[in-house]
Design a protein around this motif. Structure first.
Motif, PDB file in Angstrom:
ATOM      1  N   ILE A 124      11.864 -40.870 -28.420  1.00  0.00           N
ATOM      2  CA  ILE A 124      10.559 -40.595 -27.950  1.00  0.00           C
ATOM      3  C   ILE A 124       9.873 -39.639 -29.019  1.00  0.00           C
ATOM      4  CG2 ILE A 124       9.203 -39.392 -26.047  1.00  0.00           C
ATOM      5  CD1 ILE A 124      11.395 -40.514 -24.237  1.00  0.00           C
ATOM      6  N   GLU A 125       8.511 -39.726 -29.365  1.00  0.00           N
ATOM      7  CA  GLU A 125       7.853 -38.962 -30.353  1.00  0.00           C
ATOM      8  C   GLU A 125       6.550 -38.463 -29.404  1.00  0.00           C
ATOM      9  OE1 GLU A 125       5.698 -39.160 -34.482  1.00  0.00           O
ATOM     10  OE2 GLU A 125       7.573 -39.923 -34.524  1.00  0.00           O
ATOM     11  N   ILE A 126       6.450 -36.998 -29.275  1.00  0.00           N
ATOM     12  CA  ILE A 126       5.218 -36.564 -28.686  1.00  0.00           C
ATOM     13  C   ILE A 126       4.283 -35.925 -29.724  1.00  0.00           C
ATOM     14  CG2 ILE A 126       4.564 -35.148 -26.909  1.00  0.00           C
ATOM     15  CD1 ILE A 126       7.425 -35.455 -25.661  1.00  0.00           C
ATOM     16  N   SER A 127       3.180 -36.329 -29.775  1.00  0.00           N
ATOM     17  CA  SER A 127       2.049 -35.543 -30.666  1.00  0.00           C
ATOM     18  C   SER A 127       1.196 -34.759 -29.699  1.00  0.00           C
ATOM     19  CB  SER A 127       1.319 -36.613 -31.589  1.00  0.00           C
ATOM     20  OG  SER A 127       0.536 -37.328 -30.500  1.00  0.00           O
ATOM     21  N   THR A 128       0.941 -33.680 -30.344  1.00  0.00           N
ATOM     22  CA  THR A 128      -0.044 -32.764 -29.482  1.00  0.00           C
ATOM     23  C   THR A 128      -1.037 -32.160 -30.333  1.00  0.00           C
ATOM     24  OG1 THR A 128       2.049 -31.734 -28.276  1.00  0.00           O
ATOM     25  CG2 THR A 128       0.033 -30.514 -28.022  1.00  0.00           C
ATOM     26  N   SER A 129      -2.149 -32.347 -29.769  1.00  0.00           N
ATOM     27  CA  SER A 129      -3.594 -31.798 -30.514  1.00  0.00           C
ATOM     28  C   SER A 129      -4.503 -31.206 -29.223  1.00  0.00           C
ATOM     29  CB  SER A 129      -4.004 -32.821 -31.172  1.00  0.00           C
ATOM     30  OG  SER A 129      -4.554 -33.754 -30.187  1.00  0.00           O
ATOM     31  N   GLU A 130      -5.144 -30.026 -29.905  1.00  0.00           N
ATOM     32  CA  GLU A 130      -5.706 -29.316 -29.089  1.00  0.00           C
ATOM     33  C   GLU A 130      -7.612 -30.008 -29.082  1.00  0.00           C
ATOM     34  OE1 GLU A 130      -8.051 -25.050 -28.456  1.00  0.00           O
ATOM     35  OE2 GLU A 130      -6.979 -25.389 -30.246  1.00  0.00           O
ATOM     36  N   VAL A 131      -8.046 -30.101 -27.841  1.00  0.00           N
ATOM     37  CA  VAL A 131      -9.515 -30.705 -27.612  1.00  0.00           C
ATOM     38  C   VAL A 131     -10.282 -29.595 -27.477  1.00  0.00           C
ATOM     39  CG1 VAL A 131     -10.914 -31.909 -26.297  1.00  0.00           C
ATOM     40  CG2 VAL A 131      -8.734 -32.939 -26.862  1.00  0.00           C
ATOM     41  N   LYS A 132     -11.297 -29.046 -28.309  1.00  0.00           N
ATOM     42  CA  LYS A 132     -12.061 -28.246 -28.290  1.00  0.00           C
ATOM     43  C   LYS A 132     -13.339 -28.307 -27.598  1.00  0.00           C
ATOM     44  CE  LYS A 132     -10.092 -25.799 -32.200  1.00  0.00           C
ATOM     45  NZ  LYS A 132      -9.891 -25.355 -33.412  1.00  0.00           N
ATOM     46  N   ASN A 133     -13.630 -27.468 -26.784  1.00  0.00           N
ATOM     47  CA  ASN A 133     -15.179 -27.666 -26.141  1.00  0.00           C
ATOM     48  C   ASN A 133     -16.248 -27.437 -26.888  1.00  0.00           C
ATOM     49  OD1 ASN A 133     -13.559 -28.138 -23.841  1.00  0.00           O
ATOM     50  ND2 ASN A 133     -13.584 -26.306 -22.988  1.00  0.00           N
TER      51      ASN A 133
END
Length: 133
Positions: A124-133
């Motif tokens: 399993i590979e998990i990618s994480t990114s921030e969503v900016k308002n």
């Protein structure tokens, strides 16, 4: 592809999880971890996903074969070792119905074909990114 959204406000650890179809589940931590125990813990949700998928897979298979499977009851237990380098998942299946030993054995084997089971046994590979308002 599955997609869910979650939201946490000021209530300690109480998370509202929503599906695209509008279904809602509450997740929370147990009181011993500072939560209010108002919903499934994250590990319970993982176990619930495996239990639901396994149950539905067995039901579909038995129905296609026209087997007399009346009920499927599952118990899922998830344990991590002390160093959190290994996770062990135990799945106990109770099959109720007028089934031969061969049918029972086949259903137990089919449990491993449920999509969540397959997902969990593969890398399993998990990618994480921030969503900016």
């Amino acid at each position: 592809m599955a997609s869910v959204k979650s939201h946490i406000g000021k209530d300690l650890y109480k998370v509202k999880i929503e599906s695209p179809g509008g279904n809602v589940v509450i997740a929370d931590e147990p009181v011993s971890s500072g939560g209010q125990n108002t919903g499934f813990s994250p590990f319970e949700l993982l176990g619930a996903a495996l239990a639901a998928c396994t149950s539905a897979t067995l039901r579909m298979y038995a129905d296609r074969k026209a087997w007399d499977l009346q009920e499927v009851n599952l118990e899922i237990e998830i344990k991590q070792n002390d160093t959190r380098t290994q996770t062990d998942i135990s799945r106990k299946i109770e099959l109720t119905g007028n089934l031969t030993e061969e049918q029972r054995a086949r259903l137990i084997a089919v449990a491993g074909a449920c999509p969540v089971h397959k997902l969990l046994i593969n890398p399993i590979e998990i990618s994480t990114s921030e969503v900016k308002n």
